[in-house]
Scaffold this active site. Structure first.
Site, PDB file in Angstrom:
ATOM      1  CG  ASN A   8      -1.729   1.254   1.366  1.00 22.38           C
ATOM      2  OD1 ASN A   8      -1.812   2.037   0.428  1.00 22.38           O
ATOM      3  ND2 ASN A   8      -2.337   1.456   2.527  1.00 22.38           N
ATOM      4  CE  LYS A  10      -0.202   3.522   4.528  1.00 22.05           C
ATOM      5  NZ  LYS A  10      -0.137   3.659   5.961  1.00 22.05           N
ATOM      6  CG  HIS A  94      -5.975   2.216   5.009  1.00 26.72           C
ATOM      7  ND1 HIS A  94      -5.535   3.220   5.835  1.00 26.72           N
ATOM      8  CD2 HIS A  94      -4.976   1.303   4.935  1.00 26.72           C
ATOM      9  CE1 HIS A  94      -4.304   2.917   6.238  1.00 26.72           C
ATOM     10  NE2 HIS A  94      -3.945   1.768   5.707  1.00 26.72           N
ATOM     11  CD  GLU A  96      -2.950   5.859   6.405  1.00 27.14           C
ATOM     12  OE1 GLU A  96      -2.923   5.850   5.160  1.00 27.14           O
ATOM     13  OE2 GLU A  96      -2.039   5.375   7.115  1.00 27.14           O
ATOM     14  CD  GLU A 166      -3.787  -2.164   7.517  1.00 24.60           C
ATOM     15  OE1 GLU A 166      -2.671  -2.450   7.068  1.00 24.60           O
ATOM     16  OE2 GLU A 166      -4.361  -1.103   7.256  1.00 24.60           O
ATOM     17  N   GLY A 172       2.203   2.633  10.700  1.00 17.96           N
ATOM     18  CA  GLY A 172       3.198   3.695  10.530  1.00 17.96           C
ATOM     19  C   GLY A 172       3.912   4.102  11.806  1.00 17.96           C
ATOM     20  CB  SER A 212       4.821  -1.420  12.255  1.00 19.75           C
ATOM     21  OG  SER A 212       4.429  -0.070  12.469  1.00 19.75           O
TER      22      SER A 212
HETATM   23  P1  PGA Z   1       2.639   0.530   7.643  1.00 18.32           P
HETATM   24  O1  PGA Z   1       1.209   0.767   6.975  1.00 18.32           O
HETATM   25  O2  PGA Z   1       3.159  -0.795   7.131  1.00 18.32           O
HETATM   26  O3  PGA Z   1       3.479   1.688   7.176  1.00 18.32           O
HETATM   27  O4  PGA Z   1       2.451   0.500   9.121  1.00 18.32           O
HETATM   28  C1  PGA Z   1       0.290  -0.281   6.824  1.00 18.32           C
HETATM   29  C2  PGA Z   1      -0.999   0.188   6.219  1.00 18.32           C
HETATM   30  O5  PGA Z   1      -1.399   1.330   6.451  1.00 18.32           O
HETATM   31  O6  PGA Z   1      -1.655  -0.561   5.480  1.00 18.32           O
END
Ligand code: PGA
Length: 255
Positions: A8, A10, A94, A96, A166, A172, A212
């Site tokens: 992903n 983003k 997601h 976000e 998640e 992140g 992460s």
């Molecule tokens: P990350 O993001 O691996 O940077 O923690 C995962 C995600 O948002 O799908």
């Protein structure tokens, strides 16, 4: 079940950076045997990714979509527009999008339905925030998110579903969930799916862990019986790092 590892990106990568990434990852394609690998670039990089990945085993996903097929929806992208570019998967719900763009469960529900009706495979994201975790509300949150998102879907439609567990606090932050907590949450997701769609569905629906994920921790998630892959943000942005992560997952599962 085959592992599914998705990148992903983003809001990262120009077309030129995408081209470099795709060329580099294609060099490693032979090393990804038995793992379904997919890249979810920003919309602007989909055409270039599609051209470069066509004919390879690496698939394409989108990070979001609108639920209508077409119309006066300035700034939105629909399922037919994604299918036109060879997109096979779409990330829906997601955290976000939920937190920064006000996407609630009812929006997630109509997007899920639209994705499946149009022939896109959804990667449905669920997971609790830090505060919800502290309140011991993880299962309640997951259950509500799944209930609304899966409302009205048939068991047959659910077959192609991927659910990404998640935990929001792990995204992140460099602070991944403990594998045993991810296993507990994923087993619970399976329980909700079994209750809704029956035993068979649990064998078809794949659950990813996300938050992460890196080369050095993917193995501890990939070996878990309730988890069949990962949704990877930060560690998917460099072709070398992402390839190493995929190989680490394979190695853990095969050994
Ligand atoms: P990350 O993001 O691996 O940077 O923690 C995962 C995600 O948002 O799908």
């Amino acid at each position: 079940m085959e592992l599914i590892i998705a990148a992903n990106w983003k809001m990262h990568k120009t077309v030129a950076e995408t081209v470099d990434f795709c060329r580099a990852i294609l060099q490693n394609e032979a090393l990804f045997k038995d793992v379904e690998v997919l890249i979810c670039p920003p919309f602007t990089a989909l055409p270039a990714s599609s051209d470069l990945l066509r004919g390879s085993s690496i698939k394409l996903g989108a990070q979001n979509m609108h639920w209508e097929r077409e119309g006066a929806f300035t700034g939105e992208i629909s399922a037919p527009l994604l299918l036109d570019l060879g997109v096979e998967y779409v990330i829906i719900g997601h955290s976000e999008r939920r937190q920064l763009f006000g996407e609630d469960d009812s929006r997630v529900q109509i997007k899920m339905k639209a994705a499946l009706e149009n022939g896109l495979k959804p990667i449905l994201c669920v997971g609790e925030t830090e505060a919800e975790r502290e309140e011991d509300a993880t299962e309640k949150v997951i259950k509500n998110q799944l209930f609304v998102a899966l409302e009205g879907l048939s068991a047959e439609q659910a077959d192609s579903l991927v659910v990404a567990y998640e935990p929001v606090w792990a995204i992140g932050t460099g602070k991944a969930a403990l594998p045993r907590d991810a296993e507990t949450a994923s087993s619970y997701i399976n329980e909700v799916i079994r209750n809704k769609f029956g035993k068979e569905a649990v064998n078809k629906i794949r659950i990813q862990y996300g938050g992460s994920v890196k080369e050095d921790n993917i193995g501890s998630f990939a070996v878990l019986s309730a988890i069949q892959g990962a949704l990877v943000g930060g560690a998917s942005l460099e072709a070398d790092t992402f390839s190493a992560l995929i190989q680490a997952a394979r190695k853990a599962v095969l050994s």
